[in-house]
Every structure is written in C-alpha cells, then in structure tokens.
Motif scaffolding. Structure first.
Motif, short mmCIF file in Angstrom:
data_model
loop_
_atom_site.label_atom_id
_atom_site.label_comp_id
_atom_site.label_asym_id
_atom_site.label_seq_id
_atom_site.Cartn_x
_atom_site.Cartn_y
_atom_site.Cartn_z
N CYS A 1 24.15 12.96 3.86
CA CYS A 1 25.45 12.75 4.21
C CYS A 1 25.48 13.15 5.77
O CYS A 1 24.65 14.19 5.99
N CYS B 1 32.13 10.00 7.69
CA CYS B 1 32.64 11.06 6.81
C CYS B 1 31.48 11.88 6.26
O CYS B 1 30.48 11.42 5.88
N HIS B 2 31.81 13.32 6.51
CA HIS B 2 30.62 14.19 6.03
C HIS B 2 30.45 13.84 4.39
O HIS B 2 29.40 14.46 4.06
N ASP B 3 31.31 13.42 3.65
CA ASP B 3 31.31 13.19 2.17
C ASP B 3 30.96 11.61 1.85
O ASP B 3 30.86 11.17 0.73
N SER C 1 27.18 8.89 -5.95
CA SER C 1 27.57 9.29 -4.54
C SER C 1 26.78 8.50 -3.70
O SER C 1 25.70 8.10 -3.95
N GLY D 1 24.24 12.01 -0.21
CA GLY D 1 24.05 13.57 -0.91
C GLY D 1 23.81 13.55 -2.37
O GLY D 1 23.52 12.41 -2.87
N SER E 1 33.02 9.06 2.29
CA SER E 1 34.13 8.44 1.74
C SER E 1 34.54 7.38 2.46
O SER E 1 35.42 6.41 1.94
N CYS F 1 39.01 11.58 5.60
CA CYS F 1 37.88 11.80 4.51
C CYS F 1 38.68 12.28 3.25
O CYS F 1 39.53 13.06 3.29
N ASP F 2 37.91 11.95 2.10
CA ASP F 2 38.49 12.44 0.71
C ASP F 2 38.34 14.02 0.86
O ASP F 2 39.20 14.57 0.30
N SER F 3 37.60 14.68 1.65
CA SER F 3 37.58 16.25 1.35
C SER F 3 38.79 16.77 2.15
O SER F 3 39.46 17.72 1.80
#
Length: 213
Positions: free
Chosen positions: A137, A175-177, A97, A100, A179, A156-158
């Motif tokens: 993240c 992005c919060h993830d 990742s 995160g 991505s 974003c991927d989420s």
C-alpha cells in the motif's frame, strides 16, 4: 443260498443310497464330493455374490488340494449406506485486500457423492485460507493535512486521508489503504478511464453480444 445273498446285497445298496428327502447317487472314489450349500450373500445390501463348492476326494475319501466352486449372484433389497466424498479444491479466490496483507480462501464440497442412507460425512475442512498481498500500500504523504480535504475529494475508508475525485478508480493506488481502487468498473475511451455504473456496463455487454451474434 446265492439268491439270499443277492437279496441281502440289494437291500444294503438301497440302504446306502437312500437319504431322508430323496435318493442320491452312490459316492464313487476317487471323485468329487457332493456340493456344499450356498453361502450367505457377500453383502448386506444391494447386489453381491454367493457360492457353493465341492472337493476332490481320493480313494480313501480324503480331500486333496483341488476344489470346484460355483458362483451365483444375490440381491439384498436394502439401500446401501453411501459415504460422503470431497470434490477437488477450487482455485484460490481474490485476495481480501487490494494492497497490503490480506487473506484468500479456497473451497471444496462434500457432494462427490453426498452422504446418504446413514453413510459417513466427509472428514476434514471445507475451506482453507492463506495470507496474501497483491502489492504494498502507498503511504500517506508527509505534507498531507486532513484539513485540506474538499467536499468533492474522495475520502479514504480509513478516514485518515483524502485524494482528488479524479484519482478515484484510475487503476493507481493513492489511498494508503487502497480504498480508492475498490468497487471500480473500468472502460477506456480515447485514453481516458471512465467510472461507469454496473447497469451501464451490463447494457454495453448485452449490446456487444447482440451485435457479434
């Protein structure tokens, strides 16, 4: 009478030194015993060692603490089993990742040497993993509304957040993830960061190698 005794003595001596299969020397004491037979080969395959030995005998024919030994190489024409052995561990691979919690792994291989001819395989694990975290993240801004996303924005991927397309692959997480910084290739040109395809990067690299050589 003397002639008869001499003849008798000669017969006794001849009888003492004669053995089935040939004539051997008379044992002189103190002295070395006759050589023993050769031992069996020290291995069951490949090259090994065999030996024979003799003992020092005192005047009464008793062994003392002195032994002579001769060695001879031997060979058993059979392939020996080879037990497998691990290589050293590789380095730890990239964290799974970009931000995160993630996992990273390292590997080793049973080729040092490979098991052969019925030898034992390597024991233990061929790979190990551990927890990793490159950086935290970012969080979704409180004012963000998914309905505000435009078609040209990067999703974003989420699927829970979008960011402007210009922020895709700018080496900063939005992005919060994380991505938006995945599967990126970077080239800096006059302070700007350009996102290029893999084919273009390969052409640039080949051109550089050609020029410098």
């Amino acid at each position: 009478m003397a002639h008869r005794c001499l003849t008798l003595f000669t017969v006794i001596v001849i009888s003492c030194i004669y053995e089935a299969g040939g004539v051997v020397e008379v044992q002189k004491l103190p002295g070395w015993s006759p050589w023993s037979g050769w031992t069996s080969c020290s291995v069951t395959c490949g090259y090994g060692d065999s030996f024979r030995q003799a003992h020092w005998l005192d005047k009464d024919g008793q062994r003392v603490n002195e032994t002579a030994r001769e060695h001879m190489g031997c060979y058993i024409p059979k392939s020996c089993p080879v037990n497998g052995n691990w290589t050293v561990w590789s380095g730890w691979y990239w964290c799974s990742s970009v931000c995160g919690p993630g996992r990273q792994e390292r590997y080793r291989y049973c080729v040092n040497p490979k098991p052969a001819n019925g030898g034992l395989p390597c024991s233990g694990l061929a790979n190990e993993s551990r927890a990793c975290e490159v950086q935290p993240c970012p969080t979704i801004p409180p004012s963000f509304r998914l309905s505000d996303c435009a078609d040209e924005d990067f999703m974003c991927d989420s699927g829970l957040q979008c960011v402007p397309a210009a922020q895709r692959c700018d080496r900063t997480l939005h992005c919060h993830d994380g991505s938006d910084e995945v599967k990126c290739r970077y080239v800096r040109n006059q302070g700007a960061i350009l996102h290029l395809s893999t084919r273009i990067l390969c052409l640039i690299l080949l051109s550089y190698i050609f020029v410098t050589t």
